[in-house]
Enzyme design. Structure first.
Site, PDB file in Angstrom:
ATOM      1  CE1 TYR A   1       4.869 -10.679  12.325  1.00 22.12           C
ATOM      2  CE2 TYR A   1       2.688 -11.449  11.682  1.00 22.12           C
ATOM      3  CZ  TYR A   1       4.004 -11.711  12.009  1.00 22.12           C
ATOM      4  OH  TYR A   1       4.455 -13.010  12.003  1.00 22.12           O
ATOM      5  CB  THR A   2       0.747  -8.101   6.342  1.00 24.03           C
ATOM      6  OG1 THR A   2       2.057  -8.171   5.778  1.00 24.03           O
ATOM      7  CG2 THR A   2       0.355  -6.654   6.535  1.00 24.03           C
TER       8      THR A   2
ATOM      9  CB  THR B   1      -7.736  -7.068   7.763  1.00 26.27           C
ATOM     10  OG1 THR B   1      -7.961  -8.291   7.080  1.00 26.27           O
ATOM     11  CG2 THR B   1      -7.707  -7.352   9.257  1.00 26.27           C
TER      12      THR B   1
ATOM     13  CE1 TYR C   1      -2.653  -8.812   9.341  1.00 25.00           C
ATOM     14  CE2 TYR C   1      -4.676  -9.834   8.559  1.00 25.00           C
ATOM     15  CZ  TYR C   1      -3.758  -8.804   8.501  1.00 25.00           C
ATOM     16  OH  TYR C   1      -3.949  -7.780   7.611  1.00 25.00           O
TER      17      TYR C   1
ATOM     18  CG  LEU D   1      -1.780   1.267   1.397  1.00 25.83           C
ATOM     19  CD1 LEU D   1      -2.661   1.531   0.175  1.00 25.83           C
ATOM     20  CD2 LEU D   1      -2.638   1.159   2.656  1.00 25.83           C
TER      21      LEU D   1
HETATM   22  N1  LIG Z   1      -2.217  -7.596   1.992  1.00 27.76           N
HETATM   23  C1  LIG Z   1      -3.511  -7.916   2.162  1.00 27.76           C
HETATM   24  O1  LIG Z   1      -4.051  -8.813   1.531  1.00 27.76           O
HETATM   25  C2  LIG Z   1      -4.344  -7.127   3.138  1.00 27.76           C
HETATM   26  C3  LIG Z   1      -5.693  -7.473   3.296  1.00 27.76           C
HETATM   27  C4  LIG Z   1      -6.464  -6.750   4.197  1.00 27.76           C
HETATM   28  C5  LIG Z   1      -5.911  -5.711   4.911  1.00 27.76           C
HETATM   29  N2  LIG Z   1      -4.591  -5.417   4.747  1.00 27.76           N
HETATM   30  C6  LIG Z   1      -4.031  -4.309   5.522  1.00 27.76           C
HETATM   31  O2  LIG Z   1      -3.593  -3.313   4.612  1.00 27.76           O
HETATM   32  C7  LIG Z   1      -2.475  -2.623   5.164  1.00 27.76           C
HETATM   33  C8  LIG Z   1      -1.355  -2.579   4.151  1.00 27.76           C
HETATM   34  O3  LIG Z   1      -0.980  -3.918   3.844  1.00 27.76           O
HETATM   35  P1  LIG Z   1       0.127  -4.259   2.766  1.00 27.76           P
HETATM   36  O4  LIG Z   1      -0.414  -5.340   1.918  1.00 27.76           O
HETATM   37  O5  LIG Z   1       0.653  -3.012   2.142  1.00 27.76           O
HETATM   38  O6  LIG Z   1       1.230  -4.901   3.727  1.00 27.76           O
HETATM   39  P2  LIG Z   1       2.791  -5.121   3.491  1.00 27.76           P
HETATM   40  O7  LIG Z   1       3.093  -5.129   2.034  1.00 27.76           O
HETATM   41  O8  LIG Z   1       3.162  -6.300   4.318  1.00 27.76           O
HETATM   42  O9  LIG Z   1       3.433  -3.810   4.096  1.00 27.76           O
HETATM   43  C9  LIG Z   1       3.482  -3.575   5.477  1.00 27.76           C
HETATM   44  C10 LIG Z   1       4.625  -2.627   5.723  1.00 27.76           C
HETATM   45  O10 LIG Z   1       4.655  -2.359   7.119  1.00 27.76           O
HETATM   46  C11 LIG Z   1       6.015  -2.263   7.476  1.00 27.76           C
HETATM   47  N3  LIG Z   1       6.212  -2.475   8.897  1.00 27.76           N
HETATM   48  C12 LIG Z   1       6.210  -3.627   9.605  1.00 27.76           C
HETATM   49  N4  LIG Z   1       6.476  -3.380  10.885  1.00 27.76           N
HETATM   50  C13 LIG Z   1       6.644  -2.042  11.010  1.00 27.76           C
HETATM   51  C14 LIG Z   1       6.937  -1.181  12.079  1.00 27.76           C
HETATM   52  N5  LIG Z   1       7.122  -1.639  13.341  1.00 27.76           N
HETATM   53  N6  LIG Z   1       7.037   0.147  11.834  1.00 27.76           N
HETATM   54  C15 LIG Z   1       6.858   0.620  10.585  1.00 27.76           C
HETATM   55  N7  LIG Z   1       6.603  -0.135   9.526  1.00 27.76           N
HETATM   56  C16 LIG Z   1       6.482  -1.462   9.738  1.00 27.76           C
HETATM   57  C17 LIG Z   1       6.713  -3.329   6.660  1.00 27.76           C
HETATM   58  O11 LIG Z   1       8.078  -3.005   6.576  1.00 27.76           O
HETATM   59  P3  LIG Z   1       9.203  -4.173   6.569  1.00 27.76           P
HETATM   60  O12 LIG Z   1       8.900  -5.005   5.354  1.00 27.76           O
HETATM   61  O13 LIG Z   1      10.456  -3.403   6.480  1.00 27.76           O
HETATM   62  O14 LIG Z   1       9.004  -4.922   7.857  1.00 27.76           O
HETATM   63  C18 LIG Z   1       5.985  -3.195   5.330  1.00 27.76           C
HETATM   64  O15 LIG Z   1       6.656  -2.288   4.489  1.00 27.76           O
HETATM   65  C19 LIG Z   1      -2.146  -3.335   6.469  1.00 27.76           C
HETATM   66  O16 LIG Z   1      -2.732  -2.635   7.536  1.00 27.76           O
HETATM   67  C20 LIG Z   1      -2.823  -4.684   6.332  1.00 27.76           C
HETATM   68  O17 LIG Z   1      -3.155  -5.224   7.587  1.00 27.76           O
HETATM   69  C21 LIG Z   1      -3.796  -6.087   3.874  1.00 27.76           C
END
Ligand SMILES: NC(=O)c1ccc[n+]([C@@H]2O[C@H](COP(=O)([O-])OP(=O)(O)OC[C@H]3O[C@@H](n4cnc5c(N)ncnc54)[C@H](OP(=O)(O)O)[C@@H]3O)[C@@H](O)[C@H]2O)c1
Length: 280
Positions: A62-63, A102, A126, A12
């Site tokens: 944390y995903t 989520t 999660y 995102l």
């Molecule tokens: N992906 C899905 O299918 C999905 C579905 C529903 C909802 N969501 C929600 O959508 C949002 C975005 O998801 P996404 O898919 O973009 O996830 P993502 O690709 O896993 O990205 C999450 C980011 O958060 C960073 N992060 C982890 N721990 C951190 C910390 N302590 N401080 C700062 N940054 C930190 C990670 O960095 P590092 O890699 O460096 O650790 C990563 O860049 C999240 O809230 C997720 O719960 C996702």
């Protein structure tokens, strides 16, 4: 208008960086996890002090859904303590928070789309930490938009679409579950929806659902990915019982988007249409 984005190196976060040039009225501050660790309150304070953001989009999380089952402390630290830290800094600096949550806050026992008012009941660590993160924000202040989304994919980071394309190029056959129903969400569409909320100037705070329109199974999603990318593979539908995972997933998690559409006038594309143009 200063918009701080946490987790800028994630899917995102990268999608937000991609669409940011279309919003010249906003000055973006993108922080990846090494620049801003949301689990560290002092780190949050330093960044908020430095940039005095008007809005903060918390895209950090944390995903790792399955890994969370054995790493619950880490998942809690980022998804609950991290969300609380961000909310506290927002409150102190009069910053409006857009936090992403989520569909996994639901148990998937319904068979009609989940509205923001439906009872939550996560089935895994999660989902529980994401729900607890929502509650931690709500306990701190009122100036938040919590946007629940589902099945996020994009050409950035790790996601189901990229895994399917990789496997499709490596394997001759593949089995994908066809009894979990939800809606894929193009991260670019989600990014645009978040910025539309900011640009609207509206202050109807609360919880909102956002995904693309329509519904499908993971098997349908995979089939469409292969079709669009002209990958020929023997794709077989299987039940969830044939693909056990550490975390139990909701069997139905389609989100009702009526609220976000009516409050912010956001038009939402069908998932398969958006998938076709996912490289935009
Ligand atoms: N992906 C899905 O299918 C999905 C579905 C529903 C909802 N969501 C929600 O959508 C949002 C975005 O998801 P996404 O898919 O973009 O996830 P993502 O690709 O896993 O990205 C999450 C980011 O958060 C960073 N992060 C982890 N721990 C951190 C910390 N302590 N401080 C700062 N940054 C930190 C990670 O960095 P590092 O890699 O460096 O650790 C990563 O860049 C999240 O809230 C997720 O719960 C996702």
């Amino acid at each position: 208008m200063v918009v701080l984005v946490t987790g800028a190196g994630g899917q995102l976060g990268e999608a937000l960086q991609f669409v940011a040039p279309d919003y010249p009225q906003m000055r973006f501050v993108f922080c990846n996890s090494s620049e801003l660790d949301i689990a560290n309150q002092q780190n949050c304070e330093t960044i908020f002090d430095q940039f005095q953001p008007d809005f903060c989009i918390n895209a950090a999380a944390y995903t790792a859904v399955d890994k969370a089952e054995s790493e619950s402390e880490k998942a809690f630290l980022i998804n609950v303590t991290g969300a609380k830290n961000i909310a506290e800094s927002c409150k102190k600096h009069r910053t409006i928070l857009l936090h992403v949550s989520t569909d996994f806050v639901f148990d998937g026992e319904k068979d009609t789309p989940y509205s923001e008012k439906d009872a939550t009941h996560p089935t895994g660590v999660y989902g529980q930490t994401k729900l607890d993160g929502e509650k931690a924000i709500q306990a701190v202040f009122d100036d938040y938009f919590i946007i629940r989304t589902s099945w996020v994919y994009s050409r950035f980071g790790h996601n189901f679409m990229k895994t399917m394309i990789r496997l499709g190029n490596e394997k001759e056959s593949l089995s994908v579950v066809n009894d979990q129903i939800g809606t894929p969400t193009n991260a670019v569409d989600l990014a645009e929806a978040l910025l539309a909320i900011i640009a609207s100037g509206k202050r109807d705070f609360g919880i909102y659902n956002f995904s693309n329109e329509g519904q499908c199974s993971w098997y349908d999603f995979a089939k469409k990915i292969f079709e669009i990318n002209k990958i020929e593979i023997d794709l077989q539908p299987i039940p969830t019982t044939a693909y056990p995972t550490p975390a139990k997933r909701p069997k139905y998690s389609v989100l009702d988007k009526q609220k976000i559409k009516s409050v912010f006038g956001i038009a939402i594309q069908n998932w398969s249409e958006s998938l076709k143009i996912n490289t935009k």
